[in-house]
Structure formats: C-alpha cells, structure tokens
Design an enzyme around this catalytic site. Structure first.
Site, PDB file in Angstrom:
ATOM      1  N   ASP A  43      16.643  11.515  -7.839  1.00 39.21           N
ATOM      2  CA  ASP A  43      18.067  11.736  -7.595  1.00 39.21           C
ATOM      3  C   ASP A  43      18.459  11.615  -6.125  1.00 39.21           C
ATOM      4  O   ASP A  43      19.469  12.181  -5.695  1.00 39.21           O
ATOM      5  CB  ASP A  43      18.500  13.126  -8.115  1.00 39.21           C
ATOM      6  CG  ASP A  43      18.462  13.205  -9.639  1.00 39.21           C
ATOM      7  OD1 ASP A  43      18.380  12.147 -10.280  1.00 39.21           O
ATOM      8  OD2 ASP A  43      18.495  14.339 -10.163  1.00 39.21           O
TER       9      ASP A  43
ATOM     10  N   LYS B 192      -4.807  10.151   5.224  1.00 37.44           N
ATOM     11  CA  LYS B 192      -4.562   9.394   6.458  1.00 37.44           C
ATOM     12  C   LYS B 192      -3.588  10.195   7.297  1.00 37.44           C
ATOM     13  O   LYS B 192      -2.394  10.279   6.996  1.00 37.44           O
ATOM     14  CB  LYS B 192      -3.979   8.014   6.156  1.00 37.44           C
ATOM     15  CG  LYS B 192      -4.823   7.179   5.193  1.00 37.44           C
ATOM     16  CD  LYS B 192      -4.136   7.063   3.882  1.00 37.44           C
ATOM     17  CE  LYS B 192      -4.727   5.980   3.021  1.00 37.44           C
ATOM     18  NZ  LYS B 192      -5.707   6.437   2.076  1.00 37.44           N
TER      19      LYS B 192
ATOM     20  N   ASP C 149      -1.567  16.028  20.682  1.00 38.01           N
ATOM     21  CA  ASP C 149      -1.295  17.125  21.621  1.00 38.01           C
ATOM     22  C   ASP C 149      -0.788  18.392  20.939  1.00 38.01           C
ATOM     23  O   ASP C 149      -0.077  19.198  21.548  1.00 38.01           O
ATOM     24  CB  ASP C 149      -0.276  16.687  22.681  1.00 38.01           C
ATOM     25  CG  ASP C 149      -0.827  15.616  23.617  1.00 38.01           C
ATOM     26  OD1 ASP C 149      -2.062  15.448  23.651  1.00 38.01           O
ATOM     27  OD2 ASP C 149      -0.029  14.942  24.296  1.00 38.01           O
TER      28      ASP C 149
ATOM     29  N   HIS D  76      -9.728  10.461   1.665  1.00 31.32           N
ATOM     30  CA  HIS D  76      -8.697   9.450   1.424  1.00 31.32           C
ATOM     31  C   HIS D  76      -7.410   9.745   2.191  1.00 31.32           C
ATOM     32  O   HIS D  76      -6.520   8.905   2.257  1.00 31.32           O
ATOM     33  CB  HIS D  76      -8.392   9.340  -0.080  1.00 31.32           C
ATOM     34  CG  HIS D  76      -7.648   8.108  -0.460  1.00 31.32           C
ATOM     35  ND1 HIS D  76      -6.293   8.107  -0.720  1.00 31.32           N
ATOM     36  CD2 HIS D  76      -8.049   6.829  -0.610  1.00 31.32           C
ATOM     37  CE1 HIS D  76      -5.902   6.878  -1.029  1.00 31.32           C
ATOM     38  NE2 HIS D  76      -6.936   6.081  -0.966  1.00 31.32           N
TER      39      HIS D  76
ATOM     40  N   LYS E  77       3.282   4.458  -1.066  1.00 33.04           N
ATOM     41  CA  LYS E  77       3.272   5.408  -2.176  1.00 33.04           C
ATOM     42  C   LYS E  77       4.430   6.383  -2.015  1.00 33.04           C
ATOM     43  O   LYS E  77       4.500   7.103  -1.016  1.00 33.04           O
ATOM     44  CB  LYS E  77       1.970   6.212  -2.213  1.00 33.04           C
ATOM     45  CG  LYS E  77       0.715   5.384  -2.442  1.00 33.04           C
ATOM     46  CD  LYS E  77      -0.166   5.406  -1.245  1.00 33.04           C
ATOM     47  CE  LYS E  77      -1.445   4.628  -1.528  1.00 33.04           C
ATOM     48  NZ  LYS E  77      -2.272   4.458  -0.344  1.00 33.04           N
TER      49      LYS E  77
ATOM     50  N   HIS F  83       0.820  -1.211   0.000  1.00 34.66           N
ATOM     51  CA  HIS F  83       0.000   0.000   0.000  1.00 34.66           C
ATOM     52  C   HIS F  83       0.857   1.265   0.000  1.00 34.66           C
ATOM     53  O   HIS F  83       0.330   2.378   0.032  1.00 34.66           O
ATOM     54  CB  HIS F  83      -0.914  -0.020   1.242  1.00 34.66           C
ATOM     55  CG  HIS F  83      -2.097   0.861   1.149  1.00 34.66           C
ATOM     56  ND1 HIS F  83      -2.466   1.735   2.148  1.00 34.66           N
ATOM     57  CD2 HIS F  83      -3.023   1.010   0.172  1.00 34.66           C
ATOM     58  CE1 HIS F  83      -3.559   2.372   1.804  1.00 34.66           C
ATOM     59  NE2 HIS F  83      -3.918   1.968   0.606  1.00 34.66           N
TER      60      HIS F  83
END
Length: 545
Positions: free
Chosen positions: A181, A442, A447, A440, A176, A174
């Site tokens: 470079d 996450k 605090d 979508h 991404k 999952h």
C-alpha cells in the site's frame, strides 16, 4: 576424404545448426503495448496508513525502521505485510524458491489478490527454474501481474541461451523488496527460501533486512516502478506461454514434494508467537527513527552496453527518484553507473573506523588500493566474510583469497565466519537438524555514525554486472549497536586470520572458555577443497565473481 572426417564435419554442422536455431529463437518479444504502471499514492486511505500516520507526523522528515535479523521473524513480517495490504503489493526478488516458505508466500499473494489487492511480482529470471507452471497459474488471477527480468527465452535449455545471449543474461537483478500500500516496505539481503528464514537441514543463511515506514517507502515504490517499466522487464505471458495450464492458483501451492507440512506449522507458530500483524497495524513496533538514503542502480545497468546506449537516448531522466520538496535529495544516482559510486556519494569518508560485513569479498585492485589508503590515514578496518568452510560459492572464495595477505600486511583485520558460527543459540533442531550457517548479510558501518543494509556484495559482479539496492541509515545509535554486537560475537563465531612472522596465513579460533586454537590451513576443510580453490584461483575469473 575418410568417413571419420565426414562424420566430424556433419557433427559440427549439426552443432552449428543447433546454435543457429537457438539464436533465431532467442529474440525477445516486443515491448510494444506493454502497460506503463505506477504505484498508488501515499495518501490512499488504508489500515497501514492509519497505523503509520501519527508516528510519521511525530518524526517529520525521518523514516521508521525495524531490524529483521532473526529468520523466523523476517518470515512472519512478510506474511504480516502481505495480509495487511488492502490496495497494492509490489514485490521484487532475485531468488524465490519453490519450497515451503516460497509456496506459503505465493499462497498469501493469491489470497491478497482474491480480496482485491493489486499484486505486481517482478522476479529475476535466473532463478525461476521449475516455477513456470506455478507462475502461469498465479498470473491467471485477475489481480496478479508477473514480469520477468532479463528472461530466458529457452525455458528448458537455459544453459544454451548463454551461447547466444551471454552479454545480457550475465547481468541480473539482485534487488529485494516487498511493499504494501505504499505504506510499509521490507528490503535488505534476504531472498525467499527456507534457508533465508532459518529453516531447513542444509546450509542456513545469516541475513539482515529492515521493515521501514515513512518517506523511504515512497522512494522504494518509485524505484520499483522504474524496474517494473524498464526495458529488461517482460510480461510473463510473452515469455512463458499460458497454454496447457493444468493448475489453478488456489491448488498448486501444496502439491509439490518440496513442501514440508512440519516446516509450515513451524512458520505458523512463529507468526502467531511474534504477533507481528497486530504490532504492525496498531503502531506498537519498536521503530527506530533516522534519515534513510535509498541507493539503487539504474535498471539499465542490466542491459548489454550496445542496448544501453539505445535506451539512454529514449529518456533523459537521470534522477531515479525526485526528492520531496521538503527534503534534500535522497537518491544518489547516475545513469548506468556502479552502485559503489552512488554509495560513496551517500556516506561520509571513514575517518576512524570501517566495519564491512559481506558474504562475498573480492575487493579488486581498486578496492585494495582504497583500503590501503584508509589504513595510511589511520582508519581501523575490520572485514567479516565467509570462511571456506562456510561459503556457498567456492569460486568467490578463490577470488577473495588473493587479497588476504596484502590486506593483513596493511593492518586490516580479517574475520571469517565458522560454518556453524551463528547456530549456537537455542533453536528447534527438529527443523534445522545439524545445519551449518553461511553469511549472507551485506552491511557496513562508518565511524559509528552510518550504517548500510542492502543487497550489495563487495565483489566485481555487484559493482559491474548485477543491479543492487539498499539504504544508508544515518543513525549513530544503530551503527554503534551493530559495532558492539559484532565486537562481542567475533571472537566466538569466527576465525581471525593473521600473518605469522614468516608471512604465512594462520587462523585463530576462540572457544566459549576463551581458549584459543591456531590452524595453519583453512579450518574445517578437506585437502581436496583447498586444492580445488587453489586451482580456481589460477583462472581469470575475477571479473565474473
């Protein structure tokens, strides 16, 4: 014996024979002879290195990050990063759509390879349906290498593969990221597809990435190497046979019906308007500087348990990334452990406030008990997730719905995104139509001191089955900015879920005139949608969600 019984026996024999044939053909190719590769060193001269050098030296030990919360800018940033690359591009994605944005980025990878950039593209194979011909054409380019993670050997009968290899194929990558470079990287929650870049006429995803420079980049590059060289990554030619290639890498991109020239022009306009490439290369991006902790699963998590034990005997390297000598360890990692364990080790225990933003929220009994414990200690907890009207996975909503009442009884605040919650600002309706929005992103804050951005959903699949990655950002400024922005938006883009005195659920909506409306069932849904979710909630699906 009657003829109908003979026919049944023959039918079952044929089915068993088909399954046996599939099983026999399911064997993955040998990894013997596969090259083991690593990224280029961070001190390799390049335009990006020159642009970053003075900035990084001024903020020793810290990484610079630039939030990408706008879909158009997130696409422009990726194009700019690919075009800026002079030596290498390491690209790792769960989903890569064969739509306008996907084809444009494929084309940019080809152009980069043709100017001498070494491109390594690692794709999870669960979402490459329909891409085989394009991937074969790209893989023929001298400077492009493609590997598939946990591949399907049956390219046209993928569903049948689950019958013979479910334990492996149920585990997905999952992660991404895209890194140029070994100098700049983009990572977070976005896949590659029009809906992730705020373009299209269907459901558009509200998402969040960061572009980062500094020490974090080498850690992402090391992480990519571990996945690229893992037991689950297979060279494309061993899975998709290169024969009968009719396409060339310079040709196939714009000859598919899913390519939309008007959207391509819109992306081009956004790229030129943002002037992202110049800002990336002249060092004028408004980076925020903080200590970043990369949290990543071991790629062995994607192996079935029986194979995982075998692989574990082949290496005793329990640290995914070795820390720099001048820095404390920046990766929290245990072999074949849950991402949540590493994440918990990377952040402070909430003392006052916890804000969780996740599209799929299925806390499980363990998570419920943990949140209850925090509430007993006086921690304020807010959860933002998708409403039934906004979610793109009804089964996950059915798993989440069990936990609303016990959480609300503990004083947890729950907010559910409206299906057009983030589409009220000015945008080009010629390209978005009457699109709805689905969360979508996450992320969470603790605090007002720490912020997490990555691929991790708060559900059993992310914890136990899929590999995940993200960064913990130790920046009070960013965490407090996120809290403030969410606090200001929540009343207008969400329904707040509450309990009536009788213990029933209700959803409160506030409009831009501060008028409230109360719903006694899931808003903006049909009777049959609610029935369907109720039926799904009765099934033992939680461990798969």
């Amino acid at each position: 014996m009657g003829s109908k019984y003979i026919n049944r026996i023959c039918t079952w024999c044929l089915k068993l024979g088909l399954i046996s044939i599939l099983a026999a053909c399911q064997n993955l190719p040998s990894q013997q002879g596969r090259s083991i590769e690593t990224h280029i060193t961070a001190d390799t001269p390049s335009s990006l290195a020159y642009a970053n050098a003075s900035l990084v030296s001024e903020h020793k030990g810290l990484s610079g990050l630039y939030p990408l919360d706008d879909g158009h800018e997130a696409f422009a940033a990726r194009i700019a990063l690919v075009r800026a690359a002079e030596h290498s591009l390491d690209v790792q994605y769960y989903i890569w759509r064969n739509d306008t944005s996907g084809q444009l980025l494929f084309h940019e990878l080809v152009l980069a390879a043709q100017r001498g950039v070494h491109v390594r593209l690692l794709l999870d194979d669960n979402n490459t349906v329909g891409l085989d011909n394009i991937l074969k054409a790209l893989n023929q380019e001298p400077n492009i290498e493609i590997r598939l993670f946990n591949p399907f050997m049956h390219r046209h009968w993928r569903a049948l593969s689950y019958m013979t290899d479910f334990a492996r194929l149920n585990r997905r990558m999952h992660n991404k990221s895209i890194t140029a470079d070994n100098q700049a990287t983009i990572l977070g929650g976005r896949n590659i597809g029009d809906e992730y870049f705020d373009m299209g006429k269907g459901t558009l995803f509200v998402d969040l990435d960061i572009l980062a420079i500094g020490p974090i980049v080498n850690q992402v590059s090391n992480n990519f190497d571990r996945y690229w060289n893992s037991a689950s990554s297979y060279p494309l030619n061993g899975i998709v046979h290169p024969r009968h290639i009719k396409l060339q890498a310079s040709m196939p991109i714009f000859k598919h019906r899913s390519f939309n020239h008007l959207r391509a022009n819109s992306y081009d306009n956004a790229y030129n308007r943002d002037n992202f490439a110049n800002r990336l290369l002249d060092g004028s991006l408004d980076y925020q500087w903080a200590h970043l902790i990369l949290v990543s699963d071991n790629p062995d998590k994607a192996l079935p348990k029986n194979r995982r034990k075998v692989e574990a005997t082949q290496s005793d390297n329990n640290l995914l990334i070795e820390p720099d000598t001048e820095q404390p360890p920046v990766i929290k990692y245990q072999k074949a452990s849950l991402t949540l364990n590493a994440l918990a080790a990377s952040v402070v225990e909430p003392q006052k406030d916890l804000l969780v933003i996740t599209p799929y929220f299925v806390p499980t009994q363990t998570g419920l008990e943990y949140l209850q414990k925090l509430r007993e200690e006086g921690v304020k907890i807010r959860i933002l997730t998708n409403s039934l009207a906004a979610t793109d996975v009804a089964a996950v909503h059915s798993g989440y719905s069990h936990y609303r009442t016990p959480l609300l009884k503990e004083g947890v605040e729950i907010y559910e995104l409206k299906n057009q919650g983030f589409l009220k600002g000015p945008r080009d309706r010629a390209f978005t139509g009457n699109s709805e929005s689905s969360l979508h992103a996450k992320t969470f804050t603790i605090d007002g001191q720490q912020l997490y951005i990555g691929s991790l959903n708060f559900d059993p699949r992310s914890a136990r089955l899929n590999t995940e990655m993200g960064v913990v950002i130790q920046s009070p400024e960013m965490a407090q900015f996120m809290n403030q922005a969410i606090n200001e938006a929540l009343p207008y883009v969400t329904y707040q879920v509450k309990l009536t005195p009788q213990g029933k659920l209700e959803w409160t909506e506030t409009n831009d005139k501060n008028q409230t409306k109360v719903y006694h069932h899931e808003p903006d849904t049909t009777f049959w949608q609610r029935v369907w979710v109720k039926m799904l909630s009765l099934l033992p699906l939680e461990s798969l969600l």
